[in-house]
Write an enzyme that holds these catalytic residues in place. Structure first.
Site, PDB file in Angstrom:
ATOM      1  N   CYS A   9     -51.270  25.952 -53.990  1.00 43.28           N
ATOM      2  CA  CYS A   9     -52.356  25.939 -54.952  1.00 43.28           C
ATOM      3  C   CYS A   9     -53.450  26.974 -54.701  1.00 43.28           C
ATOM      4  O   CYS A   9     -53.393  27.726 -53.752  1.00 43.28           O
ATOM      5  CB  CYS A   9     -52.997  24.568 -55.013  1.00 43.28           C
ATOM      6  SG  CYS A   9     -53.220  23.811 -53.435  1.00 43.28           S
ATOM      7  N   CYS A 413     -40.886  25.834 -43.331  1.00 42.63           N
ATOM      8  CA  CYS A 413     -42.346  25.841 -43.232  1.00 42.63           C
ATOM      9  C   CYS A 413     -42.851  24.401 -43.338  1.00 42.63           C
ATOM     10  O   CYS A 413     -42.421  23.663 -44.220  1.00 42.63           O
ATOM     11  CB  CYS A 413     -42.953  26.671 -44.357  1.00 42.63           C
ATOM     12  SG  CYS A 413     -44.754  26.645 -44.290  1.00 42.63           S
ATOM     13  N   CYS A 475     -49.416  33.400 -38.440  1.00 45.07           N
ATOM     14  CA  CYS A 475     -48.293  32.475 -38.329  1.00 45.07           C
ATOM     15  C   CYS A 475     -47.069  33.245 -38.809  1.00 45.07           C
ATOM     16  O   CYS A 475     -47.069  33.807 -39.903  1.00 45.07           O
ATOM     17  CB  CYS A 475     -48.502  31.228 -39.188  1.00 45.07           C
ATOM     18  SG  CYS A 475     -47.061  30.121 -39.109  1.00 45.07           S
ATOM     19  N   CYS A 478     -41.732  30.837 -39.421  1.00 46.98           N
ATOM     20  CA  CYS A 478     -40.457  30.794 -40.153  1.00 46.98           C
ATOM     21  C   CYS A 478     -39.583  32.003 -39.810  1.00 46.98           C
ATOM     22  O   CYS A 478     -38.418  32.049 -40.180  1.00 46.98           O
ATOM     23  CB  CYS A 478     -40.698  30.693 -41.654  1.00 46.98           C
ATOM     24  SG  CYS A 478     -41.849  31.926 -42.265  1.00 46.98           S
TER      25      CYS A 478
HETATM   26  S1  SF4 Z   1     -45.639  32.101 -41.838  1.00 49.68           S
HETATM   27 FE1  SF4 Z   1     -43.930  30.875 -42.498  1.00 49.68          FE
HETATM   28  S2  SF4 Z   1     -44.114  28.961 -41.321  1.00 49.68           S
HETATM   29 FE2  SF4 Z   1     -46.073  30.012 -41.165  1.00 49.68          FE
HETATM   30  S3  SF4 Z   1     -47.311  29.139 -42.801  1.00 49.68           S
HETATM   31 FE3  SF4 Z   1     -46.364  30.987 -43.613  1.00 49.68          FE
HETATM   32  S4  SF4 Z   1     -44.471  30.339 -44.601  1.00 49.68           S
HETATM   33 FE4  SF4 Z   1     -45.180  28.671 -43.272  1.00 49.68          FE
END
Ligand code: SF4
Length: 509
Positions: A9, A413, A475, A478
């Protein structure tokens, strides 16, 4: 991205210094949501505060895109909504669901009515509560009854729990309590019937949240593109673990949680965010151009005059253009996207139909060409696969070489992006070690099965460089299984077990 994975969102918040009939919260929120439509099309909603109304805070939310929800197709209806919800402060939300049903009751903001004005609040959030299952059990044991299977409802109860008693709590204390309980991603906007407006970001800063001042008005939104209609507003990201409280032209920044590292979702720069947004002082368009330039470094084909670059519209356009420039070949629009297609068509399970509805080919561009087909990322890969087949069969391309500006997605994720199992991820069965990434042999095998002449993914270490942030500020779980929260690590092990045992359900439900 052909797969159409979705952000959960968009948020908006406004606190006006001198509101009036032509300058009020509802109108500002409407404009900011409209600029962020790409982040969610399922529902749109606002809550505004007006001390002259009996209903001190009042919420309006409807299913559909911003225009439909606010009825802009009927001038008098739109103006009626604006008038009814005019106010000095307000928050807004756009939803795309990764969980919960397509019904208005799931739309945000969520308002919780209470007789005491400081306990009467509304809020909206962007993210996902990774320890939702455990917290739901905790509420159940305390005799709470959840009406909807939704993390927003859970958050509402936890915010309320922090307000128990006779004494009004400072907002930073309310959210400090929440941060100790919740594992996951949450950028949040909050408004209460005392007219206090707050915006905050979880201690890792997964989801973007920007703010800026327009004269003495405070504006905040998931993306800085939301402020584009208001000329040059200097914007900043809300710091992870920070809460900004705004009222009457003044803002107060406070810390509600310690932040020892950050984990901004790298997908914002690669796919989700609008190219004209800036997140953490890194412009999205520039990051995408850098990804394209970097792809050129990894090119293995001997480039000749028969080559063209074709970006898959629209996200891959700056990536493809930069790659083409570096290689000295034309970047051509060999694939056109139908921008007006409805959601129902896009959501069909029939891959061939989906591709036809969504993309059309410019055959004169593709015929007899060696096509470097550029994608920002491949998650499930189904739509792009259909596109590859069409380019070969109907476009009559001589060769198709797939170039992906993101490493293979190998882990789910748990922080709000709609890819929740290992099984659904295209590259996962091909790659032996997520930590070591895809090998040349694995990539060749995938290319063969996928029906392309060659395939190049960018390696993980190139992503922070292209974005311009240190790797440990992002991050990338994934891509490399380095989940930045305890619950993320735990859920990843569950996801591995589920994949091994053929369990299909989402890991965090
Ligand atoms: S980098 Fe990948 S695991 Fe991390 S928040 Fe984004 S989509 Fe999710």
């Amino acid at each position: 991205m052909g797969d159409e994975i979705k952000e959960e969102c968009a948020l908006a918040a406004v606190s006006l210094h001198n509101p009036g009939p032509k300058k009020h919260a509802a109108l500002n929120l409407y404009k900011m949501l409209l600029q962020q439509q790409h982040r969610g099309q399922l529902s749109a909603g606002i809550t505004t505060y007006n001390p002259d109304r009996t209903q001190l805070i009042d919420t309006y939310k409807k299913l559909g895109k911003v225009d439909n929800a606010f009825k802009t197709y009927r001038r008098e209806k739109f103006l009626g909504i604006m008038k009814k919800y005019a106010g000095s402060n307000g928050i807004g939300h756009l939803r795309y669901a990764t969980s919960g049903a397509d019904d208005e009751g799931y739309a945000q903001p969520f308002e919780r009515h209470h007789g005491r004005s400081w306990k009467w609040f509304s809020f909206a959030f962007n993210g996902n509560i990774a320890n939702y299952k455990e917290l739901k059990e905790e509420l159940k044991k305390a005799s709470y009854r959840m009406v909807r299977e939704l993390d927003t409802e859970l958050l509402m109860h936890f915010i309320s729990k922090q307000m128990v008693g006779e004494k009004k709590q400072a907002l930073e204390n309310v959210f400090s309590g929440i941060s100790e309980t919740i594992d996951g991603a949450y950028s949040l906007v909050y408004l209460n019937a005392d007219g206090e407006l707050a915006v905050l970001r979880d201690p890792l800063g997964f989801k973007p949240l920007s703010y800026g001042m327009r004269d003495n008005d405070f504006l905040a939104a998931s993306e800085s593109v939301a402020f584009n209609t208001d000329g040059e507003i200097k914007t900043e990201s809300v710091a992870p673990g920070e809460i900004i409280i705004a009222s009457n032209g003044a803002i107060e920044k406070k810390r509600f949680a310690k932040s020892t590292r950050t984990a901004h979702c790298m997908f914002e720069w690669i796919y989700f965010a609008s190219p004209n947004s800036t997140i953490e002082r890194s412009n999205v368009y520039e990051a995408r151009r850098n990804l394209g330039k970097t792809l050129a470094k990894y090119e293995t084909q001997k480039i000749d005059k028969e080559f063209i670059v074709v970006p898959v519209p629209d996200t891959a356009k700056p990536i493809g253009d930069a790659l083409a420039f570096e290689l000295g070949v034309p970047s051509e629009e060999g694939v056109m996207r139908n921008r007006y297609i409805g959601r129902t068509f896009i959501e069909t399970d029939n891959r061939e139909q989906k591709v036809k509805e969504k993309y059309s080919l410019v055959k004169s561009v593709l015929k007899d060409k060696k096509v470097l087909l550029v994608e920002d990322s491949l998650v499930r890969g189904t739509t792009t696969k259909g596109l590859v087949q069409r380019i070969r069969q109907h476009g009559k391309a001589k060769e198709i070489h797939l170039r992906i500006a993101c490493p293979p997605i190998l882990g789910p994720c748990f922080y709000g992006i709609d890819m929740s199992t290992i099984k659904e991820l295209l590259a996962a069965p091909y790659v032996k070690s997520i930590q070591e990434g895809i090998t040349t042999e694995e990539s060749e095998k995938l290319a063969k099965d996928y029906g392309v002449d060659s395939l190049i993914y960018l390696p993980v270490n190139e992503i922070p460089k292209a974005i311009g942030l240190p790797a440990n500020n992002l991050c990338m779980a994934c891509l490399n299984a380095d989940y930045p929260t305890e619950q993320g690590k735990k859920l990843y092990q569950e996801a591995l077990n589920n994949a091994k045992n053929g369990v299909k359900k989402r890991t965090y439900e």
